[in-house]
Design an enzyme around this catalytic site. Sequence first.
Site, PDB file in Angstrom:
ATOM      1  N   ARG A 114       0.816  -1.241   0.000  1.00  0.00           N
ATOM      2  CA  ARG A 114       0.000   0.000   0.000  1.00  0.00           C
ATOM      3  C   ARG A 114       0.832   1.265   0.000  1.00  0.00           C
ATOM      4  O   ARG A 114       0.367   2.333   0.389  1.00  0.00           O
ATOM      5  CB  ARG A 114      -0.987   0.020   1.166  1.00  0.00           C
ATOM      6  CG  ARG A 114      -1.940  -1.140   1.104  1.00  0.00           C
ATOM      7  CD  ARG A 114      -3.165  -0.924   1.951  1.00  0.00           C
ATOM      8  NE  ARG A 114      -4.020  -2.075   1.794  1.00  0.00           N
ATOM      9  CZ  ARG A 114      -3.833  -3.220   2.432  1.00  0.00           C
ATOM     10  NH1 ARG A 114      -2.847  -3.352   3.285  1.00  0.00           N
ATOM     11  NH2 ARG A 114      -4.651  -4.230   2.217  1.00  0.00           N
ATOM     12  N   LYS A 136       3.612  11.732 -10.986  1.00  0.00           N
ATOM     13  CA  LYS A 136       2.664  10.915 -11.761  1.00  0.00           C
ATOM     14  C   LYS A 136       3.354   9.594 -12.064  1.00  0.00           C
ATOM     15  O   LYS A 136       4.454   9.588 -12.619  1.00  0.00           O
ATOM     16  CB  LYS A 136       2.324  11.596 -13.082  1.00  0.00           C
ATOM     17  CG  LYS A 136       1.262  12.658 -12.994  1.00  0.00           C
ATOM     18  CD  LYS A 136       0.826  13.021 -14.423  1.00  0.00           C
ATOM     19  CE  LYS A 136      -0.071  14.227 -14.432  1.00  0.00           C
ATOM     20  NZ  LYS A 136      -0.415  14.618 -15.803  1.00  0.00           N
ATOM     21  N   LYS A 222       8.715  23.125 -13.162  1.00  0.00           N
ATOM     22  CA  LYS A 222       7.736  22.046 -13.031  1.00  0.00           C
ATOM     23  C   LYS A 222       7.393  21.841 -11.561  1.00  0.00           C
ATOM     24  O   LYS A 222       6.233  21.628 -11.209  1.00  0.00           O
ATOM     25  CB  LYS A 222       8.242  20.740 -13.671  1.00  0.00           C
ATOM     26  CG  LYS A 222       7.159  19.666 -13.614  1.00  0.00           C
ATOM     27  CD  LYS A 222       7.275  18.530 -14.581  1.00  0.00           C
ATOM     28  CE  LYS A 222       6.069  17.597 -14.395  1.00  0.00           C
ATOM     29  NZ  LYS A 222       6.210  16.308 -15.026  1.00  0.00           N
ATOM     30  N   ARG A 236      -1.671  22.882 -13.720  1.00  0.00           N
ATOM     31  CA  ARG A 236      -0.745  21.869 -14.227  1.00  0.00           C
ATOM     32  C   ARG A 236      -1.016  21.533 -15.688  1.00  0.00           C
ATOM     33  O   ARG A 236      -0.139  21.064 -16.410  1.00  0.00           O
ATOM     34  CB  ARG A 236      -0.806  20.606 -13.339  1.00  0.00           C
ATOM     35  CG  ARG A 236       0.262  19.575 -13.680  1.00  0.00           C
ATOM     36  CD  ARG A 236       0.431  18.521 -12.605  1.00  0.00           C
ATOM     37  NE  ARG A 236       1.446  17.543 -13.004  1.00  0.00           N
ATOM     38  CZ  ARG A 236       1.951  16.623 -12.210  1.00  0.00           C
ATOM     39  NH1 ARG A 236       1.573  16.538 -10.961  1.00  0.00           N
ATOM     40  NH2 ARG A 236       2.857  15.776 -12.664  1.00  0.00           N
ATOM     41  N   ASN A 240       0.623  20.509 -20.797  1.00  0.00           N
ATOM     42  CA  ASN A 240       0.201  19.742 -21.982  1.00  0.00           C
ATOM     43  C   ASN A 240       0.350  20.545 -23.266  1.00  0.00           C
ATOM     44  O   ASN A 240      -0.089  20.093 -24.330  1.00  0.00           O
ATOM     45  CB  ASN A 240      -1.263  19.308 -21.842  1.00  0.00           C
ATOM     46  CG  ASN A 240      -1.439  18.328 -20.710  1.00  0.00           C
ATOM     47  OD1 ASN A 240      -0.565  17.492 -20.482  1.00  0.00           O
ATOM     48  ND2 ASN A 240      -2.521  18.449 -19.975  1.00  0.00           N
ATOM     49  N   HIS A 243       0.823  19.041 -26.702  1.00  0.00           N
ATOM     50  CA  HIS A 243       0.589  17.606 -26.565  1.00  0.00           C
ATOM     51  C   HIS A 243      -0.722  17.133 -27.188  1.00  0.00           C
ATOM     52  O   HIS A 243      -0.783  16.019 -27.693  1.00  0.00           O
ATOM     53  CB  HIS A 243       0.670  17.179 -25.099  1.00  0.00           C
ATOM     54  CG  HIS A 243       2.094  17.015 -24.621  1.00  0.00           C
ATOM     55  ND1 HIS A 243       2.981  18.063 -24.561  1.00  0.00           N
ATOM     56  CD2 HIS A 243       2.800  15.925 -24.213  1.00  0.00           C
ATOM     57  CE1 HIS A 243       4.148  17.633 -24.126  1.00  0.00           C
ATOM     58  NE2 HIS A 243       4.070  16.331 -23.908  1.00  0.00           N
ATOM     59  N   HIS A 247      -0.146  14.413 -29.757  1.00  0.00           N
ATOM     60  CA  HIS A 247      -0.651  13.038 -29.608  1.00  0.00           C
ATOM     61  C   HIS A 247      -1.313  12.556 -30.886  1.00  0.00           C
ATOM     62  O   HIS A 247      -1.257  11.367 -31.219  1.00  0.00           O
ATOM     63  CB  HIS A 247      -1.650  12.957 -28.448  1.00  0.00           C
ATOM     64  CG  HIS A 247      -0.981  12.997 -27.097  1.00  0.00           C
ATOM     65  ND1 HIS A 247      -1.612  13.450 -25.966  1.00  0.00           N
ATOM     66  CD2 HIS A 247       0.262  12.639 -26.710  1.00  0.00           C
ATOM     67  CE1 HIS A 247      -0.786  13.378 -24.939  1.00  0.00           C
ATOM     68  NE2 HIS A 247       0.371  12.889 -25.364  1.00  0.00           N
TER      69      HIS A 247
HETATM   70  N1  LIG Z   1       5.206  10.678 -15.136  1.00  0.00           N
HETATM   71  C1  LIG Z   1       5.215  11.738 -15.926  1.00  0.00           C
HETATM   72  O1  LIG Z   1       4.896  12.857 -15.495  1.00  0.00           O
HETATM   73  C2  LIG Z   1       5.647  11.568 -17.346  1.00  0.00           C
HETATM   74  C3  LIG Z   1       5.916  12.700 -18.128  1.00  0.00           C
HETATM   75  C4  LIG Z   1       6.372  12.511 -19.425  1.00  0.00           C
HETATM   76  C5  LIG Z   1       6.550  11.223 -19.920  1.00  0.00           C
HETATM   77  N2  LIG Z   1       6.275  10.146 -19.143  1.00  0.00           N
HETATM   78  C6  LIG Z   1       6.482   8.773 -19.639  1.00  0.00           C
HETATM   79  O2  LIG Z   1       7.868   8.609 -19.860  1.00  0.00           O
HETATM   80  C7  LIG Z   1       8.069   7.613 -20.881  1.00  0.00           C
HETATM   81  C8  LIG Z   1       9.102   8.134 -21.855  1.00  0.00           C
HETATM   82  O3  LIG Z   1      10.301   8.378 -21.158  1.00  0.00           O
HETATM   83  P1  LIG Z   1      11.709   8.178 -21.857  1.00  0.00           P
HETATM   84  O4  LIG Z   1      11.722   8.901 -23.151  1.00  0.00           O
HETATM   85  O5  LIG Z   1      12.751   8.495 -20.856  1.00  0.00           O
HETATM   86  O6  LIG Z   1      11.656   6.630 -22.220  1.00  0.00           O
HETATM   87  P2  LIG Z   1      12.505   5.349 -21.775  1.00  0.00           P
HETATM   88  O7  LIG Z   1      12.515   5.204 -20.320  1.00  0.00           O
HETATM   89  O8  LIG Z   1      11.983   4.213 -22.565  1.00  0.00           O
HETATM   90  O9  LIG Z   1      13.972   5.700 -22.277  1.00  0.00           O
HETATM   91  C9  LIG Z   1      14.201   5.849 -23.660  1.00  0.00           C
HETATM   92  C10 LIG Z   1      15.333   4.938 -24.137  1.00  0.00           C
HETATM   93  O10 LIG Z   1      16.584   5.457 -23.673  1.00  0.00           O
HETATM   94  C11 LIG Z   1      17.340   4.418 -23.076  1.00  0.00           C
HETATM   95  N3  LIG Z   1      18.208   5.054 -22.088  1.00  0.00           N
HETATM   96  C12 LIG Z   1      17.868   5.479 -20.852  1.00  0.00           C
HETATM   97  N4  LIG Z   1      18.903   6.109 -20.278  1.00  0.00           N
HETATM   98  C13 LIG Z   1      19.927   6.050 -21.164  1.00  0.00           C
HETATM   99  C14 LIG Z   1      21.251   6.537 -21.144  1.00  0.00           C
HETATM  100  N5  LIG Z   1      21.722   7.255 -20.129  1.00  0.00           N
HETATM  101  N6  LIG Z   1      22.027   6.304 -22.229  1.00  0.00           N
HETATM  102  C15 LIG Z   1      21.539   5.629 -23.303  1.00  0.00           C
HETATM  103  N7  LIG Z   1      20.296   5.160 -23.381  1.00  0.00           N
HETATM  104  C16 LIG Z   1      19.489   5.373 -22.312  1.00  0.00           C
HETATM  105  C17 LIG Z   1      16.313   3.481 -22.519  1.00  0.00           C
HETATM  106  O11 LIG Z   1      16.859   2.196 -22.354  1.00  0.00           O
HETATM  107  C18 LIG Z   1      15.236   3.510 -23.611  1.00  0.00           C
HETATM  108  O12 LIG Z   1      15.578   2.639 -24.648  1.00  0.00           O
HETATM  109  C19 LIG Z   1       6.710   7.357 -21.486  1.00  0.00           C
HETATM  110  O13 LIG Z   1       6.226   6.134 -21.021  1.00  0.00           O
HETATM  111  C20 LIG Z   1       5.842   8.492 -20.962  1.00  0.00           C
HETATM  112  O14 LIG Z   1       4.486   8.123 -20.828  1.00  0.00           O
HETATM  113  C21 LIG Z   1       5.839  10.301 -17.871  1.00  0.00           C
HETATM  114 ZN   LIG Z   2       5.584  15.016 -23.307  1.00  0.00          ZN
END
Ligand SMILES: NC(=O)c1ccc[n+]([C@@H]2O[C@H](COP(=O)([O-])OP(=O)(O)OC[C@H]3O[C@@H](n4cnc5c(N)ncnc54)[C@H](O)[C@@H]3O)[C@@H](O)[C@H]2O)c1
Ligand SMILES: [Zn+2]
Length: 355
Positions: A114, A136, A222, A236, A240, A243, A247
């Site tokens: 939890r 998030k 942020k 907040r 977007n 976006h 999207h």
């Molecule tokens: N929680 C939030 O507020 C929020 C906001 C924006 C996006 N997101 C989410 O984040 C995700 C996208 O994040 P992302 O772009 O970081 O994706 P990801 O975590 O898949 O990373 C992208 C790629 O980079 C590689 N990678 C990571 N660190 C590396 C490094 N230092 N050197 C080389 N390669 C590396 C990873 O293995 C992966 O293949 C989506 O799922 C999206 O929905 C969440």
């Molecule tokens: Zn984004």
Amino acid sequence: MKTVGVDLGTRSYDIVIGAGALAELGRLSRKRTLTVMDSTVKALHGAKILASAGGSPEEVFSFPAGERSKTPETAVEICRCAARLKFDRSCRFAAAGGGVTGDLTGFAAAIFMRGIEFIQIPTTLLAAVDSGVGGKTGADIPEGKNLVGAFHQPAGVFIDTRLLTTLPASELGNGLAEIVKTAVILDPELFELLENSADRLVSRPDFEELYPEIIRRCCELKGMIVAEDEKESGRRAVLNYGHTFGHAVELLSDYTLPHGQAVAIGMAAASHLAVLRGLWKQSDADRQNRLLSRLGLPVKVPPRCRTCDLVNAMRADKKNVGGAIRVVLCSAVGSSRLPEAAGDGELAAAWEMIR
Ligand SMILES: NC(=O)c1ccc[n+]([C@@H]2O[C@H](COP(=O)([O-])OP(=O)(O)OC[C@H]3O[C@@H](n4cnc5c(N)ncnc54)[C@H](O)[C@@H]3O)[C@@H](O)[C@H]2O)c1
Ligand SMILES: [Zn+2]
């Protein structure tokens, strides 16, 4: 080292940013920690991260890199791994990776017993400026992206910009698009800094001074927005920007277009809608789009995307309220307005302007 505080009462936390910030993990209270990494991050940086976090190699959960792993099943696997290791509520999870790792680990931390503590060690630029901050967490289901999840704030965020040196250009681009977004909606000075340093961000990236400074500013902004509106009931939503349009392009590309490129195209479309409505000067919209181009990001819609399909795809956005498509628009560089309804005709006109 730079430190940014996120003010959320008893759940307040610090974001530590800098070249070598991993060393600061030592300032955390000692707790058994399950470190979660994807396969790529584990191979590139796993040993360094574990050594700094003082974790043991047995207390690592890794999964295949990529969005396809971001499922509730993987979050449950993390919990099962913790249970097998006899973790209890006094333990923590550490998310060392990009947004996929952060969202999954945060979600697992929200549901394991939890809710237990977790920390973020962002290794992508996108995670450093966006997903790593704000609490998030979640996972994708076949019906849609991020449809399950929870708000769960980290206990700390450690952004070591030296980990970013191994990022491929397209991953850097994903973060740069969110950085431009943050500047356009909130901070004219950050926007100017980006204009004055575009080549040191892309062709000769400076991870020792420039990136830490830009990441600090984005985290501060942020963090402020999140402190004001943690659960996205109002302000907040400006995050977007670009976006709702973006999207639609992502969806039509079947998610083959990198997120940052889609958001850049989305911001270009939003800028034209703001100009059409007389909210924004053409010269400011041009400034935004010129900066995006200098950072290697696209500002034209892919030719295969038809305008009517783009408008229809915008209808499917989960952030629409009561059937109306709502978009964030700007009135100046650094000033954004809350989401407002937009009609099909003007949306189509905005898309047509970036052909
Ligand atoms: N929680 C939030 O507020 C929020 C906001 C924006 C996006 N997101 C989410 O984040 C995700 C996208 O994040 P992302 O772009 O970081 O994706 P990801 O975590 O898949 O990373 C992208 C790629 O980079 C590689 N990678 C990571 N660190 C590396 C490094 N230092 N050197 C080389 N390669 C590396 C990873 O293995 C992966 O293949 C989506 O799922 C999206 O929905 C969440
Ligand atoms: Zn984004």
